[in-house]
Design a protein around this motif. Sequence first.
Motif: not given
Length: 454
Positions: A182-184, A187-193, A196-205
């Motif tokens: 992940f590119d540190d 700005d990874f986020t939890h449940e915000e617009y 970048y939502n970390l769950y969505q990025v992780a699901l893809h990767e």
Amino acid sequence: MEKYGYLEAIPGDQIDNRVFGYVDLINSLKDVQVLLRVNQTGRLDDETMDAIRRPRCGVKDDVKQQHINSLDEAAVRVRRYALKWNKWNKKLLTYRLLNYPSNCDLTKDQVDDAIHRAFKRYGDISRLRFKAVKGDEYADIYMKFMTGMHGDGYPFDGPNGTVAHAYLPDGRYGDFDGDVHFDDSEDFTHEEYKGYNLYQVALHEIGHSLGLEHSWVEGAVMIPDYAGYNPEYTLGYDDIRAIQLLYGSGVKSSSDKQNSDAECNRAFDAAIMIDGELHIFKNRLYWRTARLSKLLSPIEGESIRKRFPKLPRYIDAGYQRPQDGKIVFFKGSQYWVYDNDTLDANYPRPVSELGLPDKIDAAMMLKYYNKTYFFKNDQVWRYDEFNETMDHGYPSDTEVVWEGIPPPVHAAFDFNDGYTYFVQFKKYFRYNNLHRNADPGFPRYFGQDFIGCE
């Protein structure tokens, strides 16, 4: 286009001497437009530039694997699943998070939760199982937050560019196989617009870590660009099918299977070949299989409405068109046309416009001849898909056209074993296409042989 696999990369000191083939360049740009789901103009128009600027995954788009050249549009529509058959040779995979992000407000618990939920989603729909390990324990998949040059030859580019990348388990990357970076600087986020939502990025990767390539199907998790925060974000049908093709679908215990046998060993509404798999429909559910008794779906079935929104229950028949890969369903006096899981505009339409009676019993596409057969009572109609007309001399008697097959035919399909099958109530007949008559030893029970019911 070089960075993401559309043009061959060349050394910087040779760029001034590069000669582009005009047609190759235009086709490569059209390939970009397909993967980014914009109109294939072959021009750098505003829509294309906006799509190119979207933040995305750093994994290259495998253009050759996707067969997305605009000249082969039919192949694009038929071949859906974003995979290249690289996979792990075991079903229990371990993963280890090596550090936590430093450029955002996520807590460690939120990071752990996002990663756990992403892995769990793949475990819910497949036979894969995942276990988090800590400390010095070995892991199959390592995950880490890093910036810039970080030792793998694929540097991150700062905020709002490449958000993350991962490695397929194909043996090409050595110790990096299956790893996620992940590119540190993001700005990874939890449940915000925002961010970048970390769950969505992780699901893809993690999809890449398990063997999935990028997809061009709208709504798929494996599209290459980040589509923004979605509270309902989950795997699409294209993603699920790809994972299940690699690792199988989730299976029930033997006791659950016995309780479901009575449900699956019965008369079905329709049986349709879609993308090389047999889809068997009954009421609100369907089952998938690619080989006799090798069920890809859970024994209790899958929801029709989740796969084909707006499709009514108790369909009469259906088939997949050869010219564009679209799926046609029939019920009563109407028919529906789906492009993958999306209903085409202006449907349903009347069956009569095809020259067919209402409430047909079955439909079957013979790809060798580009002909589709429709059955009702003891009659059969033959439709020419190329000319979009009903063939002369039809309808005809079913037993005249298909020797040894007694009417009525409640379902029919040309299976991938070279035989044609005709279903009548709970049983089925097998037709030998070489000898052009029904094989001896039939009928047999359809649910038992195709679904694996007791």
